[in-house]
Scaffold this active site. Structure first.
Site, PDB file in Angstrom:
ATOM      1  N   GLU A 161      33.705  27.976  39.640  1.00 16.58           N
ATOM      2  CA  GLU A 161      34.791  27.754  40.606  1.00 16.58           C
ATOM      3  C   GLU A 161      34.688  28.768  41.731  1.00 16.58           C
ATOM      4  OE1 GLU A 161      38.574  28.019  38.634  1.00 16.58           O
ATOM      5  OE2 GLU A 161      38.260  26.170  37.511  1.00 16.58           O
ATOM      6  N   LYS A 205      35.897  31.734  43.781  1.00 15.38           N
ATOM      7  CA  LYS A 205      36.816  32.841  43.491  1.00 15.38           C
ATOM      8  C   LYS A 205      37.499  33.215  44.797  1.00 15.38           C
ATOM      9  CE  LYS A 205      37.145  37.346  41.262  1.00 15.38           C
ATOM     10  NZ  LYS A 205      38.117  37.899  42.199  1.00 15.38           N
ATOM     11  N   ARG A 231      50.712  38.500  39.815  1.00 12.99           N
ATOM     12  CA  ARG A 231      49.978  38.905  38.627  1.00 12.99           C
ATOM     13  C   ARG A 231      50.723  40.002  37.879  1.00 12.99           C
ATOM     14  NH1 ARG A 231      43.765  40.720  38.526  1.00 12.99           N
ATOM     15  NH2 ARG A 231      43.923  42.268  36.886  1.00 12.99           N
ATOM     16  N   GLU A 257      45.731  30.894  43.242  1.00 16.71           N
ATOM     17  CA  GLU A 257      45.544  32.033  44.137  1.00 16.71           C
ATOM     18  C   GLU A 257      46.039  31.627  45.530  1.00 16.71           C
ATOM     19  OE1 GLU A 257      44.162  34.882  42.890  1.00 16.71           O
ATOM     20  OE2 GLU A 257      43.326  35.967  44.588  1.00 16.71           O
ATOM     21  N   LYS A 261      33.705  36.758  36.068  1.00 17.96           N
ATOM     22  CA  LYS A 261      33.664  36.796  37.534  1.00 17.96           C
ATOM     23  C   LYS A 261      32.324  37.341  38.006  1.00 17.96           C
ATOM     24  CE  LYS A 261      36.286  41.065  37.378  1.00 17.96           C
ATOM     25  NZ  LYS A 261      37.568  41.690  37.538  1.00 17.96           N
TER      26      LYS A 261
HETATM   27  P1  AMP Z   1      39.523  40.529  39.860  1.00 19.02           P
HETATM   28  O1  AMP Z   1      40.872  40.697  40.538  1.00 19.02           O
HETATM   29  O2  AMP Z   1      38.373  40.929  40.687  1.00 19.02           O
HETATM   30  O3  AMP Z   1      39.539  41.109  38.475  1.00 19.02           O
HETATM   31  O4  AMP Z   1      39.331  38.977  39.643  1.00 19.02           O
HETATM   32  C1  AMP Z   1      40.240  38.184  38.965  1.00 19.02           C
HETATM   33  C2  AMP Z   1      41.181  37.510  39.934  1.00 19.02           C
HETATM   34  O5  AMP Z   1      40.504  36.533  40.720  1.00 19.02           O
HETATM   35  C3  AMP Z   1      42.253  36.690  39.272  1.00 19.02           C
HETATM   36  O6  AMP Z   1      43.308  37.494  38.823  1.00 19.02           O
HETATM   37  C4  AMP Z   1      42.695  35.769  40.373  1.00 19.02           C
HETATM   38  O7  AMP Z   1      43.699  36.416  41.129  1.00 19.02           O
HETATM   39  C5  AMP Z   1      41.472  35.629  41.261  1.00 19.02           C
HETATM   40  N1  AMP Z   1      40.902  34.260  41.324  1.00 19.02           N
HETATM   41  C6  AMP Z   1      40.470  33.669  42.454  1.00 19.02           C
HETATM   42  N2  AMP Z   1      39.967  32.456  42.212  1.00 19.02           N
HETATM   43  C7  AMP Z   1      40.068  32.229  40.891  1.00 19.02           C
HETATM   44  C8  AMP Z   1      39.719  31.146  40.045  1.00 19.02           C
HETATM   45  N3  AMP Z   1      39.126  30.037  40.507  1.00 19.02           N
HETATM   46  N4  AMP Z   1      39.977  31.280  38.715  1.00 19.02           N
HETATM   47  C9  AMP Z   1      40.564  32.396  38.227  1.00 19.02           C
HETATM   48  N5  AMP Z   1      40.919  33.458  38.989  1.00 19.02           N
HETATM   49  C10 AMP Z   1      40.678  33.393  40.310  1.00 19.02           C
END
Ligand code: AMP
Length: 588
Positions: free
Chosen positions: A248, A250, A270, A300, A424
């Protein structure tokens, strides 16, 4: 229960660094709390309500200082100076009022209930004269407080207790108070779907610890967000996911959990704060787009330029925070698009134990996409090339990377968990393109909203000297003033064409085409691989071109330059490589 008992426990907690000891202290307090258990836990957390209810205790430090000044006889300025020196109003108050406790017939012992009730009144005071009322309530509390109570009262009212006792310490304490340490997972599981520790403590006390196992997800109460692990390469992700996974976009914005209950919509961050009031536009659209009476969805929220259909850098969204007064204007200036990627409940059916693919299907069947509500881009991949192509597509669209999601049966929605069901993968580096580039306008796209009738974005190209071609490198819609936008059609009219100029190579179909002439100075965030743009196609990588991410017009029309003097492909390649070298050096 006396507030003094709680304050003394807090004092002991402060002087230990051992978590086990803290858990012992808190659990024994909880066992003694009985009818006051909810209030006790709230005060331990320095709150009057769970974050998702959006009730802020907030009393300005200024008022607390005024209260101290009035009780101690010192000047406010003197206390302020002390505060700058010592940084802790609680300790200062404790010393100042050490011998001032009112001892009269009117004085009364502070109880947990009384303190909580007063703090609730403070949090609800609003409108004219509310500052005076808050001050009065605080004075009343401080006058009746022992020194150690003063310390914690002041810390709680000024919001300095929030970092006091960690939520997970209270989770363990509830387990130990009403069961054994082994029950911590059970309490944590309940906490994941009802992040309201006072309520959980009350239920554990009154119904027994095992009653928490039957807690159900409740629309209106946010679920703790599922989190992702990370891996350093797509090949490792493919291996971890057993050769096949959903990939997906991000999106780089603000995690937003949507709760729709009939006509009511609530949004949570969050951190589980209630952010509904910041996004009235999303609230309204959810009402129309979500074809279910009751739904809990995950997504998001991303700042977006609706005219150019482009995502904007994440920081833009923060301009919506704390701007209650000109929110209306901000909504217009910084529209937000919510990209939904999961469904935890639809029409009252809990979907959290249902595998990813089915949840996703439910999501797509329930959402009717609109201007502000979209479904996150997703695809199932089973080879590196497709994954890599998707990753580059995501970057070019303005995303920060991709999210890989397991499509095995075990891939349920795990609230609060960071596991390898979601992985991720993002750009590890954030670069500023050091130089500006001079790009040629070769096409344009019709505008929407306030840009309707004019151009929403321009299609920009670089020049290839060897082949005498103009190859596209980005769409440009940011950085223009309203006046410049209004002037664009007039400025470009002399170059207008019925179809694409034969020297322009583009896979994108513009609404309007121009003879390459007008040159604009542009600053971007970085140069990325691109599946759509034709600049430097196949040079760095087979099947990919190069694109400029987050391009902005600097305001400079390069009328001194002819189209064939614009930045050329060779320069873009050099910039791409020097940027990569810099990345490698940074990571070395
Ligand atoms: P990180 O903040 O770098 O730990 O990455 C996780 C965050 O990416 C999640 O908490 C979401 O806010 C964001 N996010 C963006 N796109 C997606 C997606 N397709 N699926 C899940 N999380 C996403």
């Amino acid at each position: 229960m006396r507030f003094l008992e709680l304050a003394e426990i807090l004092d002991k907690i402060e002087s230990t660094t051992k978590r086990l000891e803290m858990v012992e202290l808190i659990s024994s307090l909880l066992r003694r709390a009985e009818d006051d258990i909810r209030e006790t836990v709230f005060l331990l957390q320095g709150k009057v309500a769970p974050d998702y209810e959006g009730i802020e205790l907030g009393i300005a430090e200024k008022i607390a200082i005024r209260a101290l000044a009035s009780l101690s006889g010192l000047k406010e300025a003197t206390i302020e100076t002390e505060l700058v020196k010592k940084g802790d109003l609680g300790k200062i108050g404790e010393e100042l009022l050490r011998n001032k406790k009112q001892v009269s017939l009117l004085s009364e012992e502070l109880t947990v209930k009384k303190v909580y009730g007063s703090l609730l009144k403070i949090s609800k005071a609003s409108g004219g004269g509310s500052q005076t009322r808050k001050l009065q309530i605080l004075l009343d509390l401080l006058q009746n407080a022992d020194p150690v109570e003063v310390r914690y009262l002041l810390r709680i009212v000024t919001g300095k207790m929030r970092i006091g006792v960690a939520d997970m310490t209270i989770v363990d304490s509830i387990a130990v108070a009403f069961g054994t340490k082994d029950k911590s997972d059970l309490v944590e599981g309940a906490y994941n779907i009802m992040p309201n520790l006072p309520e959980l403590a009350y239920r554990a006390m009154s119904g027994g610890i095992d009653s928490l196992a039957s807690l159900k997800v409740t629309p209106g109460i946010p679920i703790r967000s599922m989190l992702a692990e990370r891996l350093p390469s797509l090949s490792e992700i493919l291996e971890k996911m057993d050769g096949r996974f959903a990939i997906e976009y991000k999106y780089d914005g603000l995690r937003t959990q949507v709760h729709k209950i009939g006509d009511k919509v609530e949004l949570f961050s969050r951190r589980l704060e209630n952010v509904t009031s910041q996004f009235p536009d999303i609230v309204e659209e959810i009402g129309k787009s979500v074809k279910a009476q009751i739904a809990i969805l995950d997504g998001e929220a991303v700042p977006f330029n609706l005219d150019t259909n482009e995502m904007l850098p994440f920081q833009e969204i923060s301009r919506r925070r704390g701007r209650k007064y000109d929110l209306k204007e901000t909504i217009q200036k910084i529209p937000v698009v919510l990209f939904l990627f999961d469904a935890m409940m639809i029409n009252g059916t809990n979907l959290m134990d249902v595998p990813y693919a089915q949840r996703r299907l439910k999501l797509t069947n329930t959402i009717e996409e609109s201007q502000n509500i979209k479904i996150a881009k997703s695809r199932v991949v089973s080879d590196i090339e497709s994954a890599d192509r998707f990753f580059n597509e995501a970057l070019e669209a303005g995303c920060e990377g991709i999210m890989a999601k397991s499509i095995e049966d075990k891939s349920v929605y795990k609230p609060g968990a960071r596991e390898f069901l979601w992985i991720k993968y993002k750009r590890e580096y954030q670069l500023e393109m050091e130089d500006t580039v001079d790009l040629v306008v070769v096409g344009a796209f019709g505008g929407q909203g306030k840009r309707s009738g004019g151009y929403g974005a321009l299609l920009m190209a670089v020049y290839s000297r060897e082949e005498d071609k103009f190859r596209t490198v980005c769409k440009l819609g940011s950085g223009f003033s309203d006046e410049q936008l209004d002037n664009l059609p007039r400025m470009l009219k002399p170059y207008s064409l019925k179809s694409r100029d034969h020297r322009v190579e583009s896979t994108i179909d513009a609404d309007f085409w121009f003879t390459p002439s007008l040159v604009l100075e542009v600053k971007g965030a970085e140069i990325t691989l691109s599946p759509t743009h034709t600049c430097c196609r196949d040079v760095v990588k087979k099947g990919a071109g190069l694109a400029i991410r987050f391009p902005r017009f600097t305001g400079k029309w390069r009328t001194d330059k002819k189209a064939d003097e614009a930045t050329n492909e060779q320069e873009i390649i050099e910039m791409y490589h020097s940027q990569r070298k810099k990345v490698l050096a940074d990571n070395a």
